[in-house]
Design a protein around this motif. Structure first.
Motif, PDB file in Angstrom:
ATOM      1  N   SER A  12       5.621   3.842  -2.479  1.00  0.00           N
ATOM      2  CA  SER A  12       4.384   4.160  -1.745  1.00  0.00           C
ATOM      3  C   SER A  12       3.885   2.951  -0.973  1.00  0.00           C
ATOM      4  O   SER A  12       3.342   3.076   0.128  1.00  0.00           O
ATOM      5  N   SER A  59      -4.588   2.580  -7.388  1.00  0.00           N
ATOM      6  CA  SER A  59      -5.879   2.523  -6.689  1.00  0.00           C
ATOM      7  C   SER A  59      -7.034   2.785  -7.666  1.00  0.00           C
ATOM      8  O   SER A  59      -8.160   2.369  -7.425  1.00  0.00           O
ATOM      9  N   CYS A 108      -6.495   2.297   0.549  1.00  0.00           N
ATOM     10  CA  CYS A 108      -5.328   3.098   0.138  1.00  0.00           C
ATOM     11  C   CYS A 108      -5.500   3.725  -1.250  1.00  0.00           C
ATOM     12  O   CYS A 108      -5.934   3.079  -2.192  1.00  0.00           O
ATOM     13  N   THR A 109      -5.123   5.002  -1.315  1.00  0.00           N
ATOM     14  CA  THR A 109      -5.106   5.701  -2.612  1.00  0.00           C
ATOM     15  C   THR A 109      -3.756   6.396  -2.794  1.00  0.00           C
ATOM     16  O   THR A 109      -3.665   7.426  -3.455  1.00  0.00           O
ATOM     17  N   ARG A 117      -7.510  -0.851  -9.774  1.00  0.00           N
ATOM     18  CA  ARG A 117      -7.635  -2.171  -9.138  1.00  0.00           C
ATOM     19  C   ARG A 117      -9.104  -2.566  -8.967  1.00  0.00           C
ATOM     20  O   ARG A 117      -9.975  -1.696  -8.880  1.00  0.00           O
TER      21      ARG A 117
HETATM   22  S1  SF4 Z   1      -0.284  -0.307  -4.731  1.00  0.00           S
HETATM   23 FE1  SF4 Z   1      -0.554   1.896  -4.388  1.00  0.00          FE
HETATM   24  S2  SF4 Z   1      -2.752   2.200  -3.997  1.00  0.00           S
HETATM   25 FE2  SF4 Z   1      -2.315  -0.011  -3.786  1.00  0.00          FE
HETATM   26  S3  SF4 Z   1      -1.988  -0.279  -1.587  1.00  0.00           S
HETATM   27 FE3  SF4 Z   1       0.022   0.045  -2.550  1.00  0.00          FE
HETATM   28  S4  SF4 Z   1       0.425   2.257  -2.377  1.00  0.00           S
HETATM   29 FE4  SF4 Z   1      -1.781   1.912  -1.996  1.00  0.00          FE
END
Ligand code: SF4
Length: 227
Positions: A142, A62, A56-57, A65
């Motif tokens: 998100s 992202s 996931c971005t 991490r």
């Molecule tokens: S924190 Fe952001 S980049 Fe990480 S999985 Fe959740 S939505 Fe995706």
């Protein structure tokens, strides 16, 4: 073997020259769609969901991490424990609730007859916010579909929200934990109980008594729940 026209376009592009093409030819050239890109988490099984999280971005976390922290435990768990977000050690190991707070959570679970491997433990965010800051609203939004799908797949009998961030996010509330704990809530028809985060209990051991009351409430609600 590349066709002469395509070869010419490739040379022009390599030289930094824009090539204007009729729409039809652009569509011909487009790469075949990757079916996985547009699949909503709501349609995913565990494996697809895990793969989607690890790639996931969707938000800026992202970029910083080390590992995504999908969650851990049994896919048949009756209990879903939801925390805030990975910390430094969780980010390094890709597992939620490790370290001293994790050990205390394990002890809290043992006190009600549950083991870490029998419950499912997840977070509001799957990636670590830098310097352990609070999740931003857009990051939580998100990431939310992943947690929602985990809840759908698990169909737990009880959700235990540990700490302010988890409680406020799950309940859409800005009340402090002290006012949200100690009474039943629900999320999508599933009973939900709020309690203190183990990291807070390590700093304020006098509150462990209240956390015990919350666990007893959650145990009772889980026993009474019929989906
Ligand atoms: S924190 Fe952001 S980049 Fe990480 S999985 Fe959740 S939505 Fe995706």
């Amino acid at each position: 073997m590349m066709q002469p026209e395509n070869q010419r376009r490739a040379y022009l592009r390599a030289m930094g020259i824009d090539v204007w093409l009729p729409r039809d030819s652009l569509e011909d050239e487009a790469a075949p769609p990757d079916a996985s890109v547009n699949v909503s988490p709501a349609a995913m099984d565990w494996e697809a969901l895990r793969g989607s999280v690890s790639a996931c971005t969707l938000c800026g976390l992202s970029q910083s991490r080390t590992n995504t922290v999908f969650g851990i435990g049994s896919a048949d768990a009756d209990w879903l424990i939801v925390g805030e977000a990975p910390g430094a050690e969780e980010d390094r190991r890709g597992e939620p609730f490790v370290g001293r707070a994790g050990k205390l959570l394990d002890e809290m679970l043992r006190a009600i007859g549950q083991r870490r491997e029998d419950v499912f433990i997840a977070n509001i965010l799957k990636c670590r916010p830098p310097d352990n800051r609070d999740p931003k609203a857009d990051e939580s939004a998100s990431c939310r579909p992943y947690l929602e799908r985990q809840i759908e797949l698990l169909r737990p009998r009880i959700i235990l929200a540990v700490g302010r961030i988890a409680a406020q996010n799950l309940l859409g509330s800005d009340e402090p934990v002290g006012r949200l704990r100690g009474r039943p809530h629900e999320l999508g028809g599933i009973p939900l109980v709020v309690t203190y985060h183990p990291a807070y209990l390590l700093r304020s051991p006098s509150q462990k008594n209240k956390a015990w009351q919350d666990l007893c409430l959650a145990t009772r609600l889980a026993a009474e729940y019929s989906a």
